[in-house]
Write a protein that holds these residues in place. Sequence first.
Motif, PDB file in Angstrom:
ATOM      1  N   GLY A   1       0.838  -1.198   0.000  1.00  0.00           N
ATOM      2  CA  GLY A   1       0.000   0.000   0.000  1.00  0.00           C
ATOM      3  C   GLY A   1       0.866   1.239   0.000  1.00  0.00           C
ATOM      4  O   GLY A   1       2.086   1.187  -0.200  1.00  0.00           O
ATOM      5  N   TRP A   2       0.219   2.377   0.287  1.00  0.00           N
ATOM      6  CA  TRP A   2       0.987   3.628   0.249  1.00  0.00           C
ATOM      7  C   TRP A   2       2.100   3.678   1.299  1.00  0.00           C
ATOM      8  O   TRP A   2       3.153   4.261   1.039  1.00  0.00           O
ATOM      9  CB  TRP A   2       0.040   4.822   0.408  1.00  0.00           C
ATOM     10  N   PRO A   3       1.967   3.075   2.509  1.00  0.00           N
ATOM     11  CA  PRO A   3       3.098   3.135   3.451  1.00  0.00           C
ATOM     12  C   PRO A   3       4.343   2.435   2.909  1.00  0.00           C
ATOM     13  O   PRO A   3       5.467   2.935   3.072  1.00  0.00           O
ATOM     14  CB  PRO A   3       2.558   2.421   4.693  1.00  0.00           C
ATOM     15  N   ALA A   4       4.137   1.278   2.253  1.00  0.00           N
ATOM     16  CA  ALA A   4       5.297   0.562   1.724  1.00  0.00           C
ATOM     17  C   ALA A   4       5.970   1.344   0.607  1.00  0.00           C
ATOM     18  O   ALA A   4       7.205   1.421   0.544  1.00  0.00           O
ATOM     19  CB  ALA A   4       4.864  -0.817   1.220  1.00  0.00           C
ATOM     20  N   PHE A   5       5.157   1.961  -0.270  1.00  0.00           N
ATOM     21  CA  PHE A   5       5.737   2.744  -1.361  1.00  0.00           C
ATOM     22  C   PHE A   5       6.491   3.964  -0.826  1.00  0.00           C
ATOM     23  O   PHE A   5       7.557   4.326  -1.325  1.00  0.00           O
ATOM     24  CB  PHE A   5       4.642   3.167  -2.340  1.00  0.00           C
ATOM     25  N   VAL A   6       5.924   4.616   0.190  1.00  0.00           N
ATOM     26  CA  VAL A   6       6.605   5.777   0.791  1.00  0.00           C
ATOM     27  C   VAL A   6       7.923   5.357   1.439  1.00  0.00           C
ATOM     28  O   VAL A   6       8.955   6.018   1.297  1.00  0.00           O
ATOM     29  CB  VAL A   6       5.690   6.459   1.821  1.00  0.00           C
ATOM     30  N   LEU A   7       7.888   4.206   2.137  1.00  0.00           N
ATOM     31  CA  LEU A   7       9.096   3.721   2.806  1.00  0.00           C
ATOM     32  C   LEU A   7      10.192   3.407   1.798  1.00  0.00           C
ATOM     33  O   LEU A   7      11.337   3.847   1.947  1.00  0.00           O
ATOM     34  CB  LEU A   7       8.756   2.471   3.623  1.00  0.00           C
ATOM     35  N   VAL A   8       9.840   2.651   0.749  1.00  0.00           N
ATOM     36  CA  VAL A   8      10.824   2.318  -0.275  1.00  0.00           C
ATOM     37  C   VAL A   8      11.324   3.574  -0.985  1.00  0.00           C
ATOM     38  O   VAL A   8      12.511   3.730  -1.272  1.00  0.00           O
ATOM     39  CB  VAL A   8      10.226   1.307  -1.281  1.00  0.00           C
ATOM     40  N   GLY A   9      10.394   4.506  -1.264  1.00  0.00           N
ATOM     41  CA  GLY A   9      10.794   5.751  -1.919  1.00  0.00           C
ATOM     42  C   GLY A   9      11.773   6.555  -1.082  1.00  0.00           C
ATOM     43  O   GLY A   9      12.759   7.102  -1.601  1.00  0.00           O
ATOM     44  N   LEU A  10      11.524   6.627   0.223  1.00  0.00           N
ATOM     45  CA  LEU A  10      12.437   7.357   1.104  1.00  0.00           C
ATOM     46  C   LEU A  10      13.821   6.709   1.134  1.00  0.00           C
ATOM     47  O   LEU A  10      14.842   7.409   1.128  1.00  0.00           O
ATOM     48  CB  LEU A  10      11.852   7.423   2.515  1.00  0.00           C
ATOM     49  N   LEU A  11      13.834   5.382   1.158  1.00  0.00           N
ATOM     50  CA  LEU A  11      15.114   4.693   1.172  1.00  0.00           C
ATOM     51  C   LEU A  11      15.893   4.942  -0.116  1.00  0.00           C
ATOM     52  O   LEU A  11      17.106   5.178  -0.100  1.00  0.00           O
ATOM     53  CB  LEU A  11      14.897   3.195   1.386  1.00  0.00           C
ATOM     54  N   VAL A  12      15.187   4.891  -1.259  1.00  0.00           N
ATOM     55  CA  VAL A  12      15.850   5.121  -2.538  1.00  0.00           C
ATOM     56  C   VAL A  12      16.358   6.555  -2.642  1.00  0.00           C
ATOM     57  O   VAL A  12      17.505   6.814  -3.027  1.00  0.00           O
ATOM     58  CB  VAL A  12      14.898   4.791  -3.698  1.00  0.00           C
ATOM     59  N   VAL A  13      15.493   7.510  -2.291  1.00  0.00           N
ATOM     60  CA  VAL A  13      15.895   8.929  -2.352  1.00  0.00           C
ATOM     61  C   VAL A  13      17.061   9.197  -1.409  1.00  0.00           C
ATOM     62  O   VAL A  13      18.021   9.896  -1.764  1.00  0.00           O
ATOM     63  CB  VAL A  13      14.700   9.833  -2.015  1.00  0.00           C
TER      64      VAL A  13
END
Length: 846
Positions: free
Chosen positions: A212-224
Amino acid sequence: MVTVLKPKRSVYLNYHFGVTAAILASVLAFAFLLFRSFSTEAIPSWVWAVASGVSFLLLMYRWVFLSRSLAKTEYHIHNDRIVVRGGGIFSQFEQELIAQNVTHVQMKKPFPEFALCQTGHVYVQSAGGADVEVNMRSLENPEEAYQTILSWLKQNGFHLGQDKLIHEAAPARRGVLLMVAGGSFGTLVGGGIFLAGILQDGAKQPLKILWGWPAFVLVGLLVVGGVATAVFSYGYLLRRRYQLYENVIISETNFWVKEVALIPTQNLSDSALTQGLVARVLGLHDLLLSCQGSGHEISFKTLDNGALWKEKLDQLMEKRAQANVQARQEAKVQQQGWGPKSLAKDVVRDESSTAELSLHRKRMMLPPTIAVILGFVLVVIGFALLPPEKLSEKPKIGDLLAWILFATGGLSMFFGGLNWVYSYIYGKAYQFSIKASSFASSLQFVVQRKVEFQTEKVTAVIVREGIIDRWFGTCSVEFWSIGASDHLRFRFIRKDDELLHMILNKVGIHPEPEAKQRVVGSNADPLRMMQVGGLFFGPVLLSSPLLAMWVHWTAGVAALAVVAMPMVLSKVYYNFHQLTLFEDYLWFRKGVVQHVHYYVHYNDVKYVASTKYPFSTSGTLRFEITGERVIKTDNGEFKVSNRFSVRFVPDVRFQHLVMDLLLDGRTDWDKLPLSTTHPDSFKARVLSSTGPQFFQAFVTRGAALFVLDALLAIGLVVLSFQDTKTLPQLASLPSVGWITLLAVNVLVILYLFMYVRSIRYILDEQKVTMESGILFHKQLAIHFQDMDFIGKKFGVANKLFGTGNITINTVGSSATDLTLKNLSDVEAFYSMLKDHYQGKPVEPDT
């Protein structure tokens, strides 16, 4: 005139509090996203309440801590020293650094603090370890403070001119890309391992991530975050500049974070040029420069032409050495030894002789050759015991010895052969050089490494000679330095008296006639050995043969041999120990199979500690030499002081007095006392004598005993309520336990009482001395001229008991060498120490 600097109030409080709040919020947000990525359940309200409460308490504590720290933090710049005052909520400290012990200065404008608040930091590093420095944080005008420190150094005799640029370099772009790529690869591998671990539980059942959106936000933060870190690292490394002037070396970075580090070239002690396999393919070098003290190394990474930089640096150091020789000849004075010793003995070094040495390859290759031959013999013996027809059969118990010999011999041949090839290559690739003002080693093979020690920074020369060395007429020479994190070694070079004299003359150690020497041998014998380690085990060692006689006379003889053999071997071993004192240096020889010789100039001895054995006048002398080395293990790195000990020294207290006289230079060699007839007449006048506050020292040292008492008492109370009818064996345990506990407590309390009473801190006209011990009487003395950094601290317990601690660091040490703990008169003692520290009175604050 005293210049007083303080952190900017609004920045020190608001900015740093805001950073703490942002980090705490980020941690909570990351925990929330991680939880929601693996679960659809709502977070319980009590979790929110606990997290909010803990976060509020942490923020309040941080605010109070910053407020109290700001009120106590001040930086006082005197004419010859910097005094730092600071503390926390319950603690307070004061430290001071002498100007002549400064090794380098650094200014830092961190992002985003400088962009938002226009404040920065200034760091002043001392000749002690990496942790001993002055940190001026959040200054309103860091550039002005940085220039103030440089002007202060110039007033104290430092040459910091930047008129003539000798060489300039920057990290190569391909090298920076390689470093960033390597770091990113490591991060990806570590992240992959972590992700693989959390995707499986203990039963090897995969966990499902809810995309869901929490997982996408978490992965996005890690990548950024990963990309941002890589971009920042690339720009930060690429924008570095290194400049070599006649008097200073400057390292500067200007990419969001602006850093400027300045090192006076007169403080350089060692340099190392390294080139790994990949770096050699790319034509890159790493240059490591060391100042006075371990942890002070400054690394110039991925230089495009590091060899040219090293050549320019060597030419500069050679030119400086020649200028020093000419200046001494014109002034008709001798060169002073290393360190701020106003009373140090003069040192004359040979700065003309040179030599090129190589490793004795036959000596290097003999051990692996012996391993191969021995392995071949074992294989032949095993083969003889194990006929060929049995090789294909299943191993039997009767053939176990043959198989062991066969396997051991095969492994010995294999590893011995590998070591033989390595030794052959190693012997051809290594070269050693004795230059006009330095010692150097060079490795030229797949990797490249050049290490160079300046002779004036070398603090000890150690010569090692084993049995094989005596066959080939070789030896190994090891150099200790004040600034290097490891020792420089000339391995397996030809042993030649003329060559050894050249090496010793390079560091200012010259042969002296026998008339000018004092030999301190060893008086080791079985009685003294039992006095050292046998105070408690001696009765056991003496009674064991007698008890064994009751079993059988052969058992008694065997027990007697077991007891006597170590003492006989120790007697033989320590009889080869000999400490010889000369007018300007000391020589310590030890070893039976391997002979080890230590040569140390008195200027390079930080301090001497002695331990007197029980019921004896003999003891141990421990010599602490300037400098440290870093030991790398699987658990991390730790630093080891350069030292050696002389055991079973006869009349150790008198010998310690002689060493004190030699170190402080108050008495001529011809006037040194020859016996203990009138030792007090040679002691310096005592200015103050104190000790720890008894109650605090007693409670602090007995805290573990009190906790153990409580636990044992609880256990005994529980046992007393057990049903002795069902468990009759427990009936007598409580009473016996209480009696034993009482007896042990009486003995321990009596020991603590006597030990605390034995601790004394003595300040005289030359040094600070700590004495302690009941059975083993210990004494440690540090002379004023060897002190680098002093301070006073007040912890929570000190506040409660109205006491304080005084810390003393010597030159070239990363850790505190002496702490005067729990003093009731700490202010008076510290003030008197400051008045005599380096022999210069302290200016009053204005």
